[in-house]
Scaffold this motif. Structure first.
Motif, mmCIF file in Angstrom:
data_model
loop_
_atom_site.group_PDB
_atom_site.id
_atom_site.type_symbol
_atom_site.label_atom_id
_atom_site.label_comp_id
_atom_site.label_asym_id
_atom_site.label_seq_id
_atom_site.Cartn_x
_atom_site.Cartn_y
_atom_site.Cartn_z
ATOM 1 N N CYS A 1 -1.014 -46.901 -1.463
ATOM 2 C CA CYS A 1 0.080 -46.441 -0.612
ATOM 3 C C CYS A 1 1.415 -46.537 -1.352
ATOM 4 N N SER A 2 2.385 -45.710 -0.960
ATOM 5 C CA SER A 2 3.714 -45.715 -1.550
ATOM 6 C C SER A 2 4.658 -44.955 -0.633
ATOM 7 N N GLU A 3 5.940 -45.139 -0.840
ATOM 8 C CA GLU A 3 6.925 -44.402 -0.046
ATOM 9 C C GLU A 3 6.801 -42.905 -0.301
ATOM 10 N N ASP A 4 6.522 -42.528 -1.537
ATOM 11 C CA ASP A 4 6.364 -41.101 -1.847
ATOM 12 C C ASP A 4 5.216 -40.489 -1.053
ATOM 13 N N ARG A 5 4.104 -41.239 -0.903
ATOM 14 C CA ARG A 5 2.965 -40.719 -0.135
ATOM 15 C C ARG A 5 3.312 -40.573 1.342
ATOM 16 N N ALA B 1 6.479 -46.708 9.058
ATOM 17 C CA ALA B 1 5.045 -46.557 8.852
ATOM 18 C C ALA B 1 4.518 -47.835 8.216
ATOM 19 N N ASP B 2 3.338 -48.244 8.652
ATOM 20 C CA ASP B 2 2.691 -49.429 8.103
ATOM 21 C C ASP B 2 1.348 -49.041 7.501
ATOM 22 N N CYS B 3 1.054 -49.528 6.303
ATOM 23 C CA CYS B 3 -0.235 -49.276 5.678
ATOM 24 C C CYS B 3 -1.274 -50.192 6.307
ATOM 25 N N GLN B 4 -2.352 -49.597 6.820
ATOM 26 C CA GLN B 4 -3.396 -50.393 7.451
ATOM 27 C C GLN B 4 -4.201 -51.196 6.443
ATOM 28 N N CYS C 1 -2.958 -52.563 3.256
ATOM 29 C CA CYS C 1 -2.261 -53.670 2.591
ATOM 30 C C CYS C 1 -1.111 -54.241 3.394
ATOM 31 N N GLY C 2 -0.772 -53.617 4.527
ATOM 32 C CA GLY C 2 0.296 -54.145 5.368
ATOM 33 C C GLY C 2 1.699 -53.776 4.920
ATOM 34 N N ALA C 3 1.843 -52.934 3.907
ATOM 35 C CA ALA C 3 3.170 -52.528 3.456
ATOM 36 C C ALA C 3 3.912 -51.804 4.581
ATOM 37 N N HIS C 4 5.224 -52.061 4.691
ATOM 38 C CA HIS C 4 6.045 -51.474 5.754
ATOM 39 C C HIS C 4 7.068 -50.535 5.122
#
Length: 336
Positions: free
Chosen positions: A275-279, A304-307, A309-312
């Motif tokens: 996951c990344s902000e660009d994605r 948006a939260d990545c399911q 890794c939990g990145a916000h």
């Protein structure tokens, strides 16, 4: 002991049994599970199912010559609705493969008195192989098995690939010197060599609901060799699979020394998310400014939260969507 243990943790070791025409993998996961599970606060039953799926993902992913991604998914009408895992093959020689996983569940339906697999209802086990841009993805499914997720994976290989396949997987919380309690998982995968696996007839199999099983796919000498390898694997002990103190090569010699075990280069695996902000911005690029207004939070932001890794991610709505993308494109053209 700790130094030796580290050498084979988070690795997958391919092997072949020359006297049985069987190939296989030994997987040991430690830090990978820490990376996956620390992102969430799963109940123990859910943690156990995710640990089993992660181990299956490591074993299956290493058997496929991937250019990009293997995904496994469980969809169920039980308390655990979904488990999704991804395996990303190494992009360069010598680099580790990456695994990520997450689960979706109904917390009020989790019952601590039940086994983990009892939280999985009717549904399917799916395999998706994505070889990257301009390549046609492959997807296959098989019904879930009430015995284990490993049994469902065996059913997939028998039904969709017609390859006799066996998994022996174990997982649990471990306490080791100088470390707190943490999850470990390990497993062995056996698979009959494809060139010696005849296709079954169209008359159905001996499994539940007429599903094919490994026994339906081997005959004659192949059946004898396959059964012998499985009988030997049946003698494996749970702690040997998890492997804090038993190396994969020692395990193979202990189990299969009369079958001519031959090992190949091991593959390192680690927890990794793409996951990344660009994605996130790319995902939102199909929406108009009007559409985006329905996604705003109370502060007028899009989050948006990545399911996995939990990145916000916290984004200004003026910088995403169709209009923002088009404006950025025009600006880039003018600069060019």
């Amino acid at each position: 002991m700790i130094a030796n243990k580290i050498a084979w943790d988070d690795t997958v070791l391919p092997f072949q049994l020359d006297n049985a025409d069987v190939r296989g993998r030994v997987a040991r996961l430690d830090g990978v599970l820490d990376g996956i599970l620390k992102q969430h606060n799963y109940p123990p039953a859910v943690e156990a199912l995710v640990a089993e799926m992660a181990c299956l993902t490591a074993l299956i992913g290493q058997t496929i010559k991937l250019r990009w991604k293997l995904s496994l998914q469980v969809q169920s009408d039980g308390p655990v609705r979904m488990i999704a895992t991804d395996y990303y093959g190494p992009t360069e020689e010598g680099e580790p493969a990456r695994i990520r996983a997450y689960a979706s569940y109904d917390a009020d339906r989790i019952d601590a008195s039940k086994t983990p697999i009892e939280h999985v209802g009717k549904g399917y086990f799916a395999v998706l192989i994505d070889q990257g841009p301009n390549m046609q993805p492959y997807q296959g499914i098989a019904p879930l098995n009430r015995t284990s997720l490993s049994a469902a994976a065996e059913g997939y290989f028998a039904q969709s690939e017609q390859l006799p396949t066996r998994f022996s997987v174990n997982f649990g919380r471990s306490i080791e010197p100088d470390r707190g309690e943490h999850w470990r998982a390990g497993g062995v995968m056996l698979q009959h060599m494809p060139k010696a696996s005849p296709f079954a007839s169209g008359e159905g199999g001996s499994g539940e609901g007429g599903m094919l099983t490994a026994a339906d796919l081997v005959h004659g000498d192949d059946e004898e060799n396959w059964n012998r390898a499985n009988i030997l694997l049946d003698t494996v002990e749970e702690m040997e699979l998890i492997g804090p103190t038993v190396s994969p090569t020692d395990l193979l010699i202990r189990l299969f020394h009369e079958e001519g075990p031959r090992v190949f280069d091991s593959q390192t695996v680690k927890f990794g998310c793409t996951c990344s902000e660009d994605r996130v911005r790319q995902t939102l690029s199909i929406y108009s400014a009007k559409d985006l207004t329905h996604m705003l939070n109370d502060e007028g932001r899009i989050t948006a939260d990545c399911q996995f890794c939990g990145a916000h991610y916290d984004l200004d709505p003026a910088t995403v969507g169709i209009e923002a993308t088009q404006a950025q494109g025009g600006s880039d053209e003018q600069q060019g």
